[in-house]
Design a protein around this motif. Structure first.
Motif, PDB file in Angstrom:
ATOM      1  N   SER A  31       0.815  -1.210   0.000  1.00 15.14           N
ATOM      2  CA  SER A  31       0.000   0.000   0.000  1.00 15.14           C
ATOM      3  C   SER A  31       0.850   1.262   0.000  1.00 15.14           C
ATOM      4  N   TYR A  82       0.360   5.102   1.434  1.00 14.82           N
ATOM      5  CA  TYR A  82      -0.478   5.836   2.388  1.00 14.82           C
ATOM      6  C   TYR A  82      -0.562   7.297   1.945  1.00 14.82           C
ATOM      7  N   THR A 133      -6.913   5.352   7.970  1.00 16.89           N
ATOM      8  CA  THR A 133      -6.232   5.158   9.249  1.00 16.89           C
ATOM      9  C   THR A 133      -5.674   6.488   9.741  1.00 16.89           C
ATOM     10  N   GLY A 181      -2.907   7.933   7.399  1.00 15.48           N
ATOM     11  CA  GLY A 181      -3.194   8.180   6.003  1.00 15.48           C
ATOM     12  C   GLY A 181      -4.209   7.208   5.439  1.00 15.48           C
ATOM     13  N   PRO A 240      -4.786   4.237   2.958  1.00 20.11           N
ATOM     14  CA  PRO A 240      -4.021   3.243   2.193  1.00 20.11           C
ATOM     15  C   PRO A 240      -4.622   3.014   0.809  1.00 20.11           C
ATOM     16  N   TYR A 246       1.557  10.384   3.103  1.00 22.75           N
ATOM     17  CA  TYR A 246       1.530  10.754   4.515  1.00 22.75           C
ATOM     18  C   TYR A 246       2.900  10.500   5.142  1.00 22.75           C
TER      19      TYR A 246
END
Length: 382
Positions: free
Chosen positions: A245, A247, A333, A336, A338, A376
């Protein structure tokens, strides 16, 4: 005596030939033509052929005492060998019958949720144990029940003395039966710090050479009782998964202006996508009863970036195009939003796999500012 022995074995050979080539093949051809699934399963397995092995053994066992000038010991020896062959043929026949039953059961809807293969294997084990005891009783000229009583007392002592050996033997049989591990397989067992290739398999231990060149020795029974991961499926499939991922800073996500859209149209991968989306949005907005700004559809930089990543992966060298390619937005989250990349490389070589994966994320991280998006990063104190 020689003429008698020759005549007896010739008769056994002719009987075996007739049973195998004429009777068995004839029955199999008849069963193959019948519509029943049970008959088809019997024809494909060796049930009838296994049972036909009894015929020559019966001829030898009943005809050996007719051979002139043979001693009683030789006669008894041939009779015991023939009787052993009969016991073994019967046991193998029952084993094939259980295989037929398992084949027929696997075609039923309940087979996936309630498999019976393990129970049938237990029944097979019991059949062969009884067969072994009957063969042993034949050669020792003792009753099977007396052998069972002595065998039980002896087994109790052996289990206490050779407990680890017996556990390892049973585990080795299970590993070989289910083809759980082979030499050369890459296995991962975090509980024992094993992560590498299997280089040796013995009765008590399985040796794994980790990727840092250290050696981990795993007790054989641990591979049956504990959980481990075998990467053989990756090697046989020829592909390896990328699941990673990026972010995204949620403060950088927003609607795109016309200038930003026109700028992104210079991207070859996005030109057709943006034109199609603009047409859809224009038609949708024209059908709205209210022309309030918040009711109108507009393109977002994150959605456009997601489409770009999908197009990029589908034309990227090193990605298996026939496998699943997915770019999805995960649950937001505190660090950031994902954006997960799910795809497969067309190679399982570690160095090439890491190079392909790094190239993809190098490109995606570098092109993020073109969409006015940011990765992020936790703030640091000045």
């Amino acid at each position: 005596m020689l003429l008698g022995m020759s005549a007896l074995f010739l008769a056994a050979y002719i009987a075996n030939f007739i049973a195998k080539k004429v009777v068995v093949q004839g029955i199999q051809k008849i069963l193959m033509r019948l519509p029943s699934a049970r008959n088809s399963a019997l024809a494909h397995h060796n049930v009838i052929r296994r049972l036909a092995n009894i015929v020559p053994a019966l001829i030898i066992m009943n005809g050996i005492d007719s051979v002139p000038h043979l001693s009683e010991k030789i006669i008894h020896l041939f009779q015991m060998i023939a009787q052993t062959s009969i016991f073994l043929s019967i046991a193998l026949t029952f084993s094939e019958v259980l295989n037929v039953f398992n084949t027929m059961y696997q075609k039923s809807p309940n087979a996936k949720n309630k498999p019976i293969k393990g129970y049938l294997q237990l029944v097979k084990l019991m059949i062969f144990v009884v067969c072994a005891l009957m063969i042993l009783g034949t050669f020792l000229k003792k009753d099977v029940f007396n052998l069972l009583a002595g065998f039980g007392a002896m087994a109790t002592i052996l289990m206490l003395v050779f407990q680890n050996t017996i556990l390892s033997l049973v585990a080795s049989v299970q590993i070989a039966s289910y083809d759980m591990i082979r030499i050369g397989d890459w296995i991962e067992m975090p509980s024992l710090n094993a992560d590498g290739d299997v280089i040796d398999m013995s009765l008590h231990t399985v040796t794994v050479q980790n990727f840092d060149k250290t050696i981990t020795t795993i007790p054989t029974n641990k591979l049956v009782t504990d959980t481990f991961r075998n990467w053989r499926g990756v090697a046989s499939a020829g592909v390896r998964r990328i699941k990673r991922s990026i972010y995204i800073d949620q403060n950088s996500i927003g609607f795109m202006s016309d200038d930003e859209l026109n700028k992104l149209k210079d991207f070859l991968l996005l030109n057709n996508y943006l034109n199609k989306k603009e047409t859809e949005i224009t038609e949708f907005n024209h059908t709205l009863m209210s022309q309030a700004k918040y009711n109108q559809r507009r393109l977002t930089n994150l959605g456009t970036f997601r489409a770009y990543v999908d197009f990029y992966l589908k034309q990227k060298d090193g990605i298996a195009k026939e496998e699943l390619i997915l770019v999805r937005q995960m649950q937001p989250t505190s660090v950031g939003l994902p954006l997960e990349i799910y795809a497969f490389t067309n190679t399982t070589i570690w160095v090439e796999y890491e190079a392909i994966q790094s190239d993809i994320f190098d490109h995606l991280i570098s092109i993020l500012p073109e969409f006015n998006l940011k990765i992020y990063q936790a703030p640091t104190a000045l």
